[in-house]
Design a protein around this motif. Structure first.
Motif, short mmCIF file in Angstrom:
data_model
loop_
_atom_site.label_atom_id
_atom_site.label_comp_id
_atom_site.label_asym_id
_atom_site.label_seq_id
_atom_site.Cartn_x
_atom_site.Cartn_y
_atom_site.Cartn_z
N ASN A 136 1.36 -1.33 -0.27
CA ASN A 136 -0.02 0.11 0.15
C ASN A 136 1.03 1.38 0.25
N LEU B 60 2.74 1.21 -3.43
CA LEU B 60 1.61 2.38 -3.76
C LEU B 60 0.77 3.52 -4.34
N GLN B 61 1.28 3.95 -3.01
CA GLN B 61 0.87 5.12 -2.65
C GLN B 61 2.02 5.97 -2.93
N GLU C 89 4.21 5.41 -5.43
CA GLU C 89 3.79 5.41 -6.98
C GLU C 89 2.68 6.49 -7.34
N ASN C 90 1.70 5.84 -7.07
CA ASN C 90 0.58 7.07 -6.69
C ASN C 90 1.10 9.11 -7.11
N GLN C 91 1.55 9.09 -6.24
CA GLN C 91 2.16 10.48 -5.55
C GLN C 91 3.00 10.96 -6.83
N LYS C 92 4.10 9.70 -6.83
CA LYS C 92 4.46 10.12 -8.10
C LYS C 92 4.32 10.02 -9.20
N ALA C 93 3.16 9.58 -10.06
CA ALA C 93 2.46 9.70 -10.90
C ALA C 93 1.33 11.22 -10.97
N THR C 94 0.72 11.49 -10.24
CA THR C 94 -0.02 12.98 -9.32
C THR C 94 1.06 13.56 -9.95
#
Length: 122
Positions: A23, A26-27, A29-34
């Motif tokens: 988690n 993934l968070q 990666e999500n922050q980097k993608a955002t």
């Protein structure tokens, strides 16, 4: 039974820790993608703003070109009218010169005739 429950609890805790780790990953990666998306949107907005400015500049140049074309057309029409007027005046002057030359010839013939008549009378 207690050891079995303890073992199951340990497995569940391990699975929970792994799920928490995934988690967190993934968070991240999500922050980097955002963050990447926000940067891409910023660049896109800059490009759009640049293109909008280019469109405004092109539109202004087009309006200026149209105004210049209209001014040139008006000048061309004015020059054509002036040229036509000059040609009419020139033609009129040429006709007047021709008329004056004819009258001069006629008067010269009349004078010669008068002189001959006067000479003949003497």
């Amino acid at each position: 039974v207690r050891d079995d429950m303890s073992s199951r609890l340990q497995k569940l805790i391990a699975q929970l820790e792994e799920a928490n780790a995934q988690n967190r990953m993934l968070q991240a990666e999500n922050q980097k993608a955002t963050s990447n998306l926000a940067e891409a949107q910023r660049r896109s907005n800059q490009r759009i703003a640049g293109l909008e400015q280019q469109i405004q500049d092109a539109d202004q140049k087009l309006r200026e070109a149209v105004n210049e074309k209209e001014a040139v057309s008006a000048d061309r029409e004015l020059l054509k009218n002036l040229n036509d007027d000059v040609e009419r005046r020139l033609k009129k002057a040429e006709n007047e010169i021709e008329d004056l030359e004819k009258r001069k010839k006629e008067e010269s013939h009349l004078q010669k005739s008068s002189i001959r008549s006067a000479e003949d009378s003497l």
